[in-house]
Design a protein around this motif. Sequence first.
Motif, mmCIF file in Angstrom:
data_model
loop_
_atom_site.group_PDB
_atom_site.id
_atom_site.type_symbol
_atom_site.label_atom_id
_atom_site.label_comp_id
_atom_site.label_asym_id
_atom_site.label_seq_id
_atom_site.Cartn_x
_atom_site.Cartn_y
_atom_site.Cartn_z
ATOM 1 N N ARG A 138 -25.695 0.214 -51.879
ATOM 2 C CA ARG A 138 -25.401 1.528 -51.290
ATOM 3 C C ARG A 138 -25.007 1.384 -49.832
ATOM 4 N N PHE A 151 -21.396 8.436 -49.265
ATOM 5 C CA PHE A 151 -21.636 9.674 -50.008
ATOM 6 C C PHE A 151 -21.277 10.909 -49.191
ATOM 7 N N PHE A 165 -22.615 14.550 -49.904
ATOM 8 C CA PHE A 165 -23.500 15.237 -50.842
ATOM 9 C C PHE A 165 -23.066 16.673 -51.071
ATOM 10 N N ARG A 209 -19.619 11.475 -42.011
ATOM 11 C CA ARG A 209 -20.703 10.524 -42.251
ATOM 12 C C ARG A 209 -20.280 9.504 -43.317
ATOM 13 N N MET A 263 -31.708 6.554 -47.590
ATOM 14 C CA MET A 263 -31.567 5.580 -48.679
ATOM 15 C C MET A 263 -30.121 5.452 -49.117
ATOM 16 N N ALA A 264 -29.425 6.575 -49.118
ATOM 17 C CA ALA A 264 -28.007 6.511 -49.448
ATOM 18 C C ALA A 264 -27.293 5.617 -48.440
ATOM 19 N N GLY A 265 -27.808 5.598 -47.216
ATOM 20 C CA GLY A 265 -27.203 4.764 -46.175
ATOM 21 C C GLY A 265 -27.693 3.335 -46.211
ATOM 22 N N GLY A 266 -28.405 2.941 -47.267
ATOM 23 C CA GLY A 266 -28.763 1.537 -47.435
ATOM 24 C C GLY A 266 -30.223 1.221 -47.164
ATOM 25 N N THR A 314 -32.506 13.417 -52.291
ATOM 26 C CA THR A 314 -31.416 14.077 -51.592
ATOM 27 C C THR A 314 -31.320 15.541 -51.987
#
Lengths: 223, 419
Positions: free
Chosen positions: A80, A86, A88, A153, B325-328, B412
Amino acid sequence: MIELKNICKEYHSGGAVKALKDVNLKIRPGEFVAVMGASGSGKTTLLNIIGCMDRPTSGEYFLGGCKVDTASAGRTARIRGKKIAFVFQHFALIEDYTVLENVMIPLLKQKIPQKDRVKRALKALEQVGIADLARKKAADISGGQKQRAAIARATACSAEIILADEPTGALDSESGRQVMDLFCRLNKQGKTIMLITHDANIAAFAHRVITISDGRIIKYEKN
Amino acid sequence: MKIIQLAIREIKRKKLFSALLFAVCTAAMYAVLSAVTNGAATAYQEKIFNENIAADMVRVLRLDYHTSFETEDFAGVIQQYLRYIESIPGVQSVGQFDMTGMYFSQLKDSEKYMQINKNAVKGTKYENYPVITQLLCADESVLKLFKGGVGGYEKYDEGILPLYAGRIFEDILPPGTLLTDERTGQSYKIAGYIPQGAVWADENDPVRFPLISLDGCFLSPVSGQSRQDIITQLSMLHNTYIFLEGDADVKQVKKQVSSWPAQHGFSASANLLSEECMAYRAETEMYTQANAFLAIFVLIMAEVCVVSVFMTNILLKQKQYGVFMAGGFTHWDIAAEIWAEIMIIAAASGVVSWTVKLVQLKTGDDMFKNILLAAHLRFALPACAGVVLVMAAVSAFLPAIKILKYQPARLTGGTSGND
Ligand SMILES: Nc1ncnc2c1ncn2[C@@H]1O[C@H](COP(=O)(O)OP(=O)(O)OP(=O)(O)O)[C@@H](O)[C@H]1O
Ligand SMILES: [Mg+2]
């Protein structure tokens, strides 16, 4: 580069819900795919699985040739962080962070100097036209501006894959078009883009439109 | 490093809650530190006493004098009483001591003496009077109470009493030096030196008060004059020790010791040193337990506070954690961040409460000051660190479990899932 084989996803809160049923899908590098479908049809679920934010109940998922459906949590986190960006569905901005700080989140795990993080975040904000809002709290900007910040982002980090869940939902058609121009530009630079939308005009920007209904892919159309 | 920066940011972000948690943790830590310091100090007191006592504690009675009774010849009554005790079957000897501050005529103008004595009286009630000599007047029989001191006196007659000086005075007071008590005119002659490290009982209580060092003191037999002096006699009555034969009937001796005064219009009794030690232990145990109980209670309250604040926090920050978490970030990064947050608050409160306690001990004038300070430095610091670590681990555990359970998608707030 993305390959889903017989992916199923069930949720077990209350009764069992089959959100995805036997999904097979291949997405080539550099492809621009739009996903359409009614509310509750499983679009976000699909995006989450592709983005390694969730695991399929059954089936296999290969990303860049590696099997990731059973990969460790640490590995999926690294994937990720490195490969996926992402946008969202409801922006998911952290309200009391500034816009700039929000945009910098995916850069925090990257081993680059803080100065460069700020530089890259500002550049991404410039691209979506809200560089002047960088120091404002995310809570204090409008819905459309939040949407752009969320897009910034995703573009600030140099991920190869951008997964966007209704990135134009909160925008008027003119701003929506501007954002789509940006996605097209990113796509031309080689990024793989998967984008969920309810709007056929937006889907028209993609190479391919996938339609989901009740957890199944019912149509693969080429534009 | 990044985790710590994030943790600091989060702490700053919820200033009010952080301040509250800090206050609660500080209170808890302070209670723990007090319990540890006091507990350690009393344990240390007991240990030092046991290490230094030479007499068999179940064969030594200490006289306890209750009512003050002043007839003209009370000094004589006391002398009679002591002779009586000596005559009780099973009693080997009776001895007394008295610790006084006095002047030697020959030393009161000596710069050299005052230079040395200044250090000797440091921390005592004579701190500001380097001219005053601390003199322990003790009967030969009580000298065997503690290890490592002067064992006995050389032969003497009442006119010139043998005087034993602390080693620090050896250079300026060679053997044979004659000294005179400025007030009473009593003569003394240096007969030897008190071995380095020798200790003696505090005149208030041998087991409850820290033993005092004799390094800066002088020692001599009790003078004839002192035996006549009512003030000295009353003070010595508190420090009267009765040494028993191996086969003595302790109960019977005690009974006789307390019945004689009853017939002579005052009241006194005697307890074995071992009984005094036990009484002291019972007192301190109760106190230590109360302290420990309080500390644990406050600690649990603080822990509950921290955990509940962090649990609510987790709920409020789910989306944020999902985005990270989406960012790693991994689950463990998030858990570590939560842990670091608690750790920073707990550590800060540990440092603050430890320092406050240190300053308090340093500026206060507790009679256990030195022991308390030593305990504070030796035991409170590791205890503090331990509490901080355990506290952070325990309070981070539940929130971390909650985070670890969920797939990031669940956090999220988009479509969610847990497995
Ligand atoms: N955590 C969950 N527990 C139970 N059911 C869930 C959960 N998340 C999603 N679902 C269900 O799974 C199905 C697919 O949901 P999903 O969010 O993927 O739909 P969607 O196509 O993104 O809808 P929308 O256009 O409204 O965003 C829905 O029926 C939804 O109710
Ligand atoms: Mg959705």
